[in-house]
Design a protein around this motif. Structure first.
Motif, PDB file in Angstrom:
ATOM      1  N   ARG A  43       0.593  -0.663  -0.122  1.00  0.00           N
ATOM      2  CA  ARG A  43      -0.162   0.336   0.285  1.00  0.00           C
ATOM      3  C   ARG A  43       0.529   1.339  -0.227  1.00  0.00           C
ATOM      4  N   LEU A  46       2.836   1.834  -3.106  1.00  0.00           N
ATOM      5  CA  LEU A  46       1.327   2.124  -4.746  1.00  0.00           C
ATOM      6  C   LEU A  46       1.051   3.550  -4.279  1.00  0.00           C
ATOM      7  N   THR A  47       1.309   3.960  -2.814  1.00  0.00           N
ATOM      8  CA  THR A  47       0.978   5.699  -2.786  1.00  0.00           C
ATOM      9  C   THR A  47       2.228   6.182  -3.397  1.00  0.00           C
ATOM     10  N   TYR A  48       3.862   5.493  -2.784  1.00  0.00           N
ATOM     11  CA  TYR A  48       4.692   6.267  -3.648  1.00  0.00           C
ATOM     12  C   TYR A  48       4.831   6.459  -5.582  1.00  0.00           C
ATOM     13  N   LEU A  49       4.644   5.069  -5.643  1.00  0.00           N
ATOM     14  CA  LEU A  49       4.429   5.485  -7.424  1.00  0.00           C
ATOM     15  C   LEU A  49       3.173   6.094  -8.103  1.00  0.00           C
ATOM     16  N   GLU A  50       2.662   6.544  -6.851  1.00  0.00           N
ATOM     17  CA  GLU A  50       0.837   7.363  -7.567  1.00  0.00           C
ATOM     18  C   GLU A  50       1.690   8.780  -6.809  1.00  0.00           C
ATOM     19  N   GLN A  51       2.597   8.955  -6.062  1.00  0.00           N
ATOM     20  CA  GLN A  51       2.784  10.049  -5.794  1.00  0.00           C
ATOM     21  C   GLN A  51       3.532  10.912  -6.955  1.00  0.00           C
ATOM     22  N   THR A  55       0.770   6.526 -11.648  1.00  0.00           N
ATOM     23  CA  THR A  55      -0.736   5.720 -12.060  1.00  0.00           C
ATOM     24  C   THR A  55      -1.170   6.805 -12.520  1.00  0.00           C
ATOM     25  N   SER A  56      -0.501   7.558 -13.510  1.00  0.00           N
ATOM     26  CA  SER A  56      -1.792   8.437 -14.012  1.00  0.00           C
ATOM     27  C   SER A  56      -1.717   8.081 -15.433  1.00  0.00           C
ATOM     28  N   LEU A  79       1.821  -2.153 -10.054  1.00  0.00           N
ATOM     29  CA  LEU A  79       0.508  -1.435 -11.104  1.00  0.00           C
ATOM     30  C   LEU A  79      -0.244  -1.989 -11.815  1.00  0.00           C
ATOM     31  N   VAL A  82      -3.162  -1.700 -10.009  1.00  0.00           N
ATOM     32  CA  VAL A  82      -4.585  -0.612 -10.040  1.00  0.00           C
ATOM     33  C   VAL A  82      -4.527  -0.397 -11.440  1.00  0.00           C
ATOM     34  N   ASN A  84      -3.199  -0.098 -14.175  1.00  0.00           N
ATOM     35  CA  ASN A  84      -1.539   0.561 -14.684  1.00  0.00           C
ATOM     36  C   ASN A  84      -0.679  -0.181 -15.627  1.00  0.00           C
TER      37      ASN A  84
END
Length: 205
Positions: A43, A46-51, A55-56, A79, A82, A84
């Motif tokens: 978790r 994944l937050t690190y990858l998102e920030q 993931t965008s 990824l 989620v 991605n």
């Protein structure tokens, strides 16, 4: 201790201890703890990858020295959870013959492929020499991620500072940065990539 595996945890387990180790993992209390901790680690990662924007929508790629492509494979697996995973791609200096398949990693390109010649196969089998001499890091390995000030940040392993190594790495980086800037300005990578590859291979030899 309950499974007879106490004491020095750094030693190699004997055959009968390995069997007890698998029994330990099948213990409901232990397996639930392992799954809980791995879920927490996943978790925050994944937050690190998102920030960091992975993931965008938008183009991005891994750029690394290469070899077996385990990092790209692991990143794609994370990824994928989620939706991605298809965004993952990579650019590498070279890859090993026993690398992960493109189906597992997503698309990638490498300057050197071991299938191209016997010369390249031998060079890439000795890739650790290239890595240790020219690509040594100035920080410990990333061991995971944790929360800090409301953000996910990488956790680095132990690192022993060496001033001579740091000066050497700074000089290598300066040379590489200058080369890349001039190559880009002169459009060498588009106009003369094949010749540059051959020169790089001769210099490495």
């Amino acid at each position: 201790n309950a499974h007879g595996l106490g004491g020095d945890l750094g030693r190699r387990l004997r055959k009968e201890e390995l069997e007890r180790f698998w029994e330990l993992l099948s213990d409901p209390d232990v397996s639930s703890m392992v799954l809980s901790r791995s879920e927490q680690a996943r978790r925050v990662a994944l937050t690190y990858l998102e920030q960091e924007g992975l993931t965008s929508s938008g183009k991005w790629a891994l750029v690394d020295v290469g070899w077996k492509l385990r990092s790209q494979w692991a990143l794609k697996r994370m990824l994928d959870t989620v939706g991605n995973g298809d965004s993952v791609s990579g650019y590498y200096l070279g890859v090993a013959r026993n690398r992960r398949t493109m189906a597992e990693t997503g698309p990638y390109r490498a300057l050197f492929m071991p299938e191209e010649s016997e010369q390249l196969r031998i060079l890439l089998e000795r890739a650790m020499v290239v890595e240790e001499v020219f690509l040594s890091a100035d920080h410990g390995s990333v061991e995971g991620y944790e929360w800090e000030g409301g953000r996910a940040v990488p956790v680095f392993g132990e690192w022993v500072e060496d001033q001579r190594r740091s000066r050497y790495l700074a000089e290598i980086r300066q040379v590489v940065t200058t080369y890349v800037r001039e190559a880009h300005t002169a459009d060498l990578l588009n106009e003369h990539l094949e010749q540059l590859s051959q020169v790089a291979l001769r210099v490495t030899e």
